[in-house]
Design a protein around this motif. Sequence first.
Motif, mmCIF file in Angstrom:
data_model
loop_
_atom_site.group_PDB
_atom_site.id
_atom_site.type_symbol
_atom_site.label_atom_id
_atom_site.label_comp_id
_atom_site.label_asym_id
_atom_site.label_seq_id
_atom_site.Cartn_x
_atom_site.Cartn_y
_atom_site.Cartn_z
ATOM 1 N N HIS A 113 0.800 -1.305 -0.125
ATOM 2 C CA HIS A 113 0.033 -0.008 0.055
ATOM 3 C C HIS A 113 0.735 1.138 0.092
ATOM 4 O O HIS A 113 0.593 2.313 -0.632
ATOM 5 N N ASP A 114 1.913 1.330 0.647
ATOM 6 C CA ASP A 114 2.783 2.463 0.797
ATOM 7 C C ASP A 114 3.455 2.774 -0.836
ATOM 8 O O ASP A 114 3.671 3.755 -0.973
ATOM 9 N N VAL A 115 3.921 1.745 -1.356
ATOM 10 C CA VAL A 115 4.402 1.843 -2.585
ATOM 11 C C VAL A 115 3.114 2.413 -3.459
ATOM 12 O O VAL A 115 3.423 3.244 -4.264
ATOM 13 N N THR A 116 1.978 1.733 -3.434
ATOM 14 C CA THR A 116 1.042 2.277 -4.403
ATOM 15 C C THR A 116 0.489 3.694 -3.993
ATOM 16 O O THR A 116 0.224 4.399 -5.160
ATOM 17 N N THR A 117 0.677 4.011 -2.978
ATOM 18 C CA THR A 117 0.466 5.485 -2.339
ATOM 19 C C THR A 117 1.511 6.418 -3.076
ATOM 20 O O THR A 117 1.210 7.490 -3.793
ATOM 21 N N VAL A 118 2.581 6.114 -3.172
ATOM 22 C CA VAL A 118 3.757 6.867 -3.955
ATOM 23 C C VAL A 118 3.614 7.008 -5.344
ATOM 24 O O VAL A 118 3.335 8.005 -6.004
ATOM 25 N N LEU A 119 3.282 5.734 -5.860
ATOM 26 C CA LEU A 119 2.876 5.943 -7.277
ATOM 27 C C LEU A 119 1.683 6.624 -7.686
ATOM 28 O O LEU A 119 1.833 7.397 -8.678
ATOM 29 N N SER A 120 0.788 6.634 -6.819
ATOM 30 C CA SER A 120 -0.357 7.392 -7.076
ATOM 31 C C SER A 120 -0.065 9.018 -7.069
ATOM 32 O O SER A 120 -0.478 9.750 -7.638
ATOM 33 N N GLU A 121 0.691 9.282 -6.086
ATOM 34 C CA GLU A 121 1.083 10.893 -5.723
ATOM 35 C C GLU A 121 1.781 11.139 -7.005
ATOM 36 O O GLU A 121 2.031 12.361 -7.259
ATOM 37 N N LEU A 122 2.913 10.214 -7.621
ATOM 38 C CA LEU A 122 3.458 10.798 -8.747
ATOM 39 C C LEU A 122 2.741 10.614 -9.984
ATOM 40 O O LEU A 122 3.404 10.839 -11.011
ATOM 41 N N GLU A 123 1.606 10.294 -9.947
ATOM 42 C CA GLU A 123 0.664 10.230 -11.114
ATOM 43 C C GLU A 123 1.304 9.171 -12.280
ATOM 44 O O GLU A 123 1.118 9.233 -13.266
ATOM 45 N N LEU A 124 1.539 8.130 -11.483
ATOM 46 C CA LEU A 124 2.066 6.792 -12.421
ATOM 47 C C LEU A 124 0.847 5.922 -12.228
ATOM 48 O O LEU A 124 0.736 5.520 -11.025
ATOM 49 N N THR A 125 0.379 5.536 -13.400
ATOM 50 C CA THR A 125 -0.886 4.650 -13.521
ATOM 51 C C THR A 125 -0.567 3.306 -13.646
ATOM 52 O O THR A 125 0.226 2.973 -14.536
ATOM 53 N N GLU A 181 14.903 9.673 -11.390
ATOM 54 C CA GLU A 181 15.289 10.057 -10.077
ATOM 55 C C GLU A 181 14.283 10.328 -9.153
ATOM 56 O O GLU A 181 14.450 10.111 -7.789
ATOM 57 N N ASP A 182 13.537 11.175 -9.316
ATOM 58 C CA ASP A 182 12.453 11.805 -8.393
ATOM 59 C C ASP A 182 11.518 10.682 -8.064
ATOM 60 O O ASP A 182 11.278 10.549 -6.738
ATOM 61 N N THR A 183 11.336 9.499 -8.970
ATOM 62 C CA THR A 183 10.492 8.440 -8.600
ATOM 63 C C THR A 183 11.349 7.532 -7.492
ATOM 64 O O THR A 183 10.789 7.015 -6.665
ATOM 65 N N HIS A 184 12.493 7.570 -7.829
ATOM 66 C CA HIS A 184 13.357 6.585 -6.842
ATOM 67 C C HIS A 184 13.689 7.254 -5.522
ATOM 68 O O HIS A 184 13.501 6.560 -4.643
ATOM 69 N N TYR A 185 13.599 8.669 -5.561
ATOM 70 C CA TYR A 185 13.904 9.411 -4.370
ATOM 71 C C TYR A 185 12.480 9.285 -3.489
ATOM 72 O O TYR A 185 12.600 9.017 -2.174
ATOM 73 N N GLN A 186 11.351 9.308 -4.298
ATOM 74 C CA GLN A 186 10.142 9.289 -3.328
ATOM 75 C C GLN A 186 10.045 7.880 -2.567
ATOM 76 O O GLN A 186 9.678 7.656 -1.801
ATOM 77 N N LEU A 187 10.286 6.919 -3.406
ATOM 78 C CA LEU A 187 10.377 5.372 -3.015
ATOM 79 C C LEU A 187 11.079 5.198 -1.788
ATOM 80 O O LEU A 187 10.818 4.662 -0.889
#
Length: 441
Positions: free
Chosen positions: A153-165, A199-205
Motif C-alpha cells: 500500500h505504501d508503494v501504491t500511495t507513492v505511485l499514485s502521488e507521482l501520477e504513475l498509473t 530520479e524523483d521516482t526513486h527518491y520518493q520510493l
Amino acid sequence: MGILYDDVVLLNHSEREGDPSVITVNCPDKTGLGSDLCRIILFFGLTVVRVERSNVLLEFVNGMLKDSLLQRRTEPTGFICDVSTDGIWCYIVFWVVGRPDTRWNLLKKRLMGACPSCSSASGISYYRAELSPRPPDVFLLTFCCNDRRGLLHDVTTVLSELELTIKKVKVSTTPDGKVMDLFFVTDTRELLHTKKRQEDTHYQLKSVLGDAMISCDIEMVGSEIAGCSQGPSFLPQEVAEDMFSFEILHEQLSASLACNKAIITVDNLMSRGHTLIKIACQDHKGLLYDIMRTLKDYNIQISYGRFAAKAKTECELELFIMQADGKKIVDHSKLNGLCSRLQMELCRPLRVSLMNRGPDAELLVANPVELSGKGRPIVFYDITLALKMLNIGIFSAEVGRYQIGDREWEIYRVLLDEGNGSGPSRNKIVEAVWKMLMGWE
C-alpha cells in the motif's frame, strides 16, 4: 472568438473547512466528457457531499429545453452537480470537498487536459477540435525490498502521488522475506523517460521505504511486453462463475454489504428531443463515474442533467439524454438494455470475492473496463489500504485484464498471508475491502 484557456476550468475554494469547493467546467462538448471528468475527480479522492442545491425548472418551448433558475439555497451538507450542453458547448458545475493534501492546481490541470485540446491564436489560447491521442508509453518499474506489513500500500500511495498509473502488477514474496515487485505503469506527466523524473521516482520510493529498499530500476518497454506479461487472458471457469453470476453475488452478500436497488424511470413525453432518465439510488464512491462511463460506452450524450444528494446515503439524478444521431431513444429494447446496465453498475460497480487457493485465501476484485480502454482509478490503492488496516499481509498480487462474456474486466488477484489464522474472518475481509471500495468505511 472562443473562451480563454484559463477559464475552461474554474476552481472556487471554500472559505470554511468542511464546506465544498466549486469546480466549473466550460468547454466544447464531446460524448464521454462527463465520464472523463468524473474519473479524474475520483482519482483525486474528492468527496461529494451535499452543500448547495439548485432548484431548476426545466421548461420546454417548441420541443426545446430551456433552463430557468428559480431558487438557490445553502444547506449544511450535501452535493449537487449541474450539467448543461447544446451538443456543441458544455457547462458543468461540481460541488466537492477535498482533503487537506488535495493538489488543487494539479487537479485543475488534469481536468483541463480532459477537455478538447487547445491551439493558440495571437498569443491567446482557444479550443479546437480534439485530436486522437497516441497510446502512452509503458514503463517497467522493478524493485526489490525487505517485506513488511503494509508495504504494497505504501508503494501504491507513492505511485499514485507521482501520477504513475498502474496498468499491470506482479508482486511475489521470497522465502527469505524479500519482495520482488514488477509494476507496468504509464506516466500522466509523460516524463518518465527523462533522467530527472526517474530520479524523483526513486527518491520518493526511497523516502517511504527507507533502508528496506534494496534496488529500483525503471525502463521503457513495449506495450506488447506489458500485454503478455500476465499469462492467459482468461480466468478459470469456476472463478468466472463465482465472481460474475449475478445470482451467486446476491447469495454471498451479507446484510451489511447489500446495496439498495436503484429506482430508474424513463420519460419520453416531457421533451420532444430528449429522453429523460430519473435515478434514485444509494450513494457510493464513484457513483457519477459509474453512470457516466455507462452512458459513454452506450455512445449516449447528456444534454442536461442534475445530480443531487438528498441525504447522506441517497442520491437523485435527472438526465436528459439523446443518441449519437441527436435523437431521443424510442427503441424499447435499447432503453431496457440501458436501464438494466445502469441497474447493474449502480448495484454492483465492482466484484469482490475470497476463494480458496490451496491452503491459502485469494482475494479477487474486478471492475469493468471502459470501451475506451480506461480502468477504474484507485482500486488497487483501496484494496491495499483495507488489507493494511486489517493488518493482513500480502504474499503475492497480480493485476490483469480478462475477457468475460462481451466485456473486458480488470481483475486484481491478491494471495493473502493470513499468518497463524488468528486475524479477521474471511467474511470480515471481504466486507472491509468492499466498504473501502464503495466509500462506506
